[in-house]
Design an enzyme around this catalytic site. Structure first.
Site, PDB file in Angstrom:
ATOM      1  N   GLU A 167       0.823  -1.210   0.000  1.00 47.07           N
ATOM      2  CA  GLU A 167       0.000   0.000   0.000  1.00 47.07           C
ATOM      3  C   GLU A 167       0.862   1.268   0.000  1.00 47.07           C
ATOM      4  O   GLU A 167       0.551   2.250   0.662  1.00 47.07           O
ATOM      5  CB  GLU A 167      -0.934  -0.009   1.213  1.00 47.07           C
ATOM      6  CG  GLU A 167      -1.914  -1.157   1.189  1.00 47.07           C
ATOM      7  CD  GLU A 167      -2.837  -1.190   2.398  1.00 47.07           C
ATOM      8  OE1 GLU A 167      -2.806  -0.253   3.229  1.00 47.07           O
ATOM      9  OE2 GLU A 167      -3.592  -2.171   2.518  1.00 47.07           O
ATOM     10  N   CYS A 168       1.913   1.242  -0.766  1.00 48.71           N
ATOM     11  CA  CYS A 168       2.891   2.327  -0.808  1.00 48.71           C
ATOM     12  C   CYS A 168       2.830   3.024  -2.163  1.00 48.71           C
ATOM     13  O   CYS A 168       2.431   2.422  -3.162  1.00 48.71           O
ATOM     14  CB  CYS A 168       4.289   1.723  -0.592  1.00 48.71           C
ATOM     15  SG  CYS A 168       5.655   2.878  -0.714  1.00 48.71           S
ATOM     16  N   GLY A 169       3.252   4.261  -2.201  1.00 47.31           N
ATOM     17  CA  GLY A 169       3.340   4.968  -3.465  1.00 47.31           C
ATOM     18  C   GLY A 169       4.336   4.334  -4.432  1.00 47.31           C
ATOM     19  O   GLY A 169       4.268   4.555  -5.634  1.00 47.31           O
ATOM     20  N   PHE A 170       5.244   3.520  -3.916  1.00 44.63           N
ATOM     21  CA  PHE A 170       6.228   2.831  -4.754  1.00 44.63           C
ATOM     22  C   PHE A 170       5.791   1.412  -5.120  1.00 44.63           C
ATOM     23  O   PHE A 170       6.540   0.692  -5.787  1.00 44.63           O
ATOM     24  CB  PHE A 170       7.585   2.766  -4.040  1.00 44.63           C
ATOM     25  CG  PHE A 170       8.246   4.099  -3.860  1.00 44.63           C
ATOM     26  CD1 PHE A 170       8.741   4.803  -4.938  1.00 44.63           C
ATOM     27  CD2 PHE A 170       8.382   4.646  -2.590  1.00 44.63           C
ATOM     28  CE1 PHE A 170       9.368   6.031  -4.773  1.00 44.63           C
ATOM     29  CE2 PHE A 170       9.001   5.874  -2.405  1.00 44.63           C
ATOM     30  CZ  PHE A 170       9.493   6.576  -3.504  1.00 44.63           C
ATOM     31  N   THR A 171       4.612   0.977  -4.700  1.00 40.90           N
ATOM     32  CA  THR A 171       4.173  -0.404  -4.922  1.00 40.90           C
ATOM     33  C   THR A 171       4.207  -0.789  -6.397  1.00 40.90           C
ATOM     34  O   THR A 171       4.469  -1.940  -6.733  1.00 40.90           O
ATOM     35  CB  THR A 171       2.771  -0.637  -4.318  1.00 40.90           C
ATOM     36  OG1 THR A 171       2.843  -0.371  -2.915  1.00 40.90           O
ATOM     37  CG2 THR A 171       2.284  -2.058  -4.529  1.00 40.90           C
TER      38      THR A 171
END
Length: 184
Positions: A59-63
């Site tokens: 659930e990360c912006g980098f996922t």
């Protein structure tokens, strides 16, 4: 202000260069993770291969980097390369799921076929022993500051490079490092 930013960047580059020199003290083959399905996953089982070890979160912006990691794996896996993802909930609570949920998410959303470990801590007071050793040996700058921090491990187990979360898996810096260390 630009001057201070330049000094900061120069310091990071110097620390990164130092980390490369100090990496001969850290042999990743000395460490074992547990696979996402519960079996031991000793890094020594990857002797002879280049490993890209990445702490991840769903659930990360980098996922979206999972897609790039899978592409890297597909491109180089027959040449002696593997990606290993180590899910972590250390940064912003962005990996809240259990192992089965993480595995299903990675396989369904990004068609991940490379190894995943169980959730681990990568920083703080009780990081996984590999991450603690990397921080202690290579210095603070080489330790994960967020999800999708990457380490390149040479076929002999030496940690030879690291990349921050901002460096995309498809970047020339990463692909050049992988290609430089692939078995001949």
């Amino acid at each position: 202000m630009k001057f201070l930013a330049c000094i900061f960047c120069a310091c990071l580059l110097a620390v990164h260069a130092y980390a490369d020199d100090a990496s001969d003290k850290l042999n990743a083959h000395d460490f074992t993770f547990t696979s996402i399905t519960g079996e031991p996953l000793p890094l020594s089982s990857y002797k002879g291969k280049v490993v890209l070890l990445v702490n991840t979160a769903s659930e990360c912006g980098f996922t979206g980097q999972y897609g790039g990691l899978q592409n890297l794996y597909e491109t180089y896996k027959d040449k002696g390369f593997v990606v290993i993802a180590t899910p972590s909930n250390d940064f912003g609570g962005q990996e809240p799921g259990e192992e089965a949920e993480i595995k299903e998410f990675c396989e369904t959303k990004y068609q991940v076929s490379f190894p995943l470990t169980e959730k681990v801590s990568v920083n703080g007071d009780t990081p996984h022993p590999f991450y603690a050793a990397a921080r202690d040996t290579m210095g603070w700058a080489a330790a994960p500051k967020w999800n999708f921090h990457k380490y390149i491990i040479a076929p002999d187990g030496q940690v030879v490079d690291w990349f921050s979360s901002w460096v995309e898996p498809s970047s020339e810096r990463i692909t050049s490092s992988i290609e430089a260390h692939l078995p001949k």
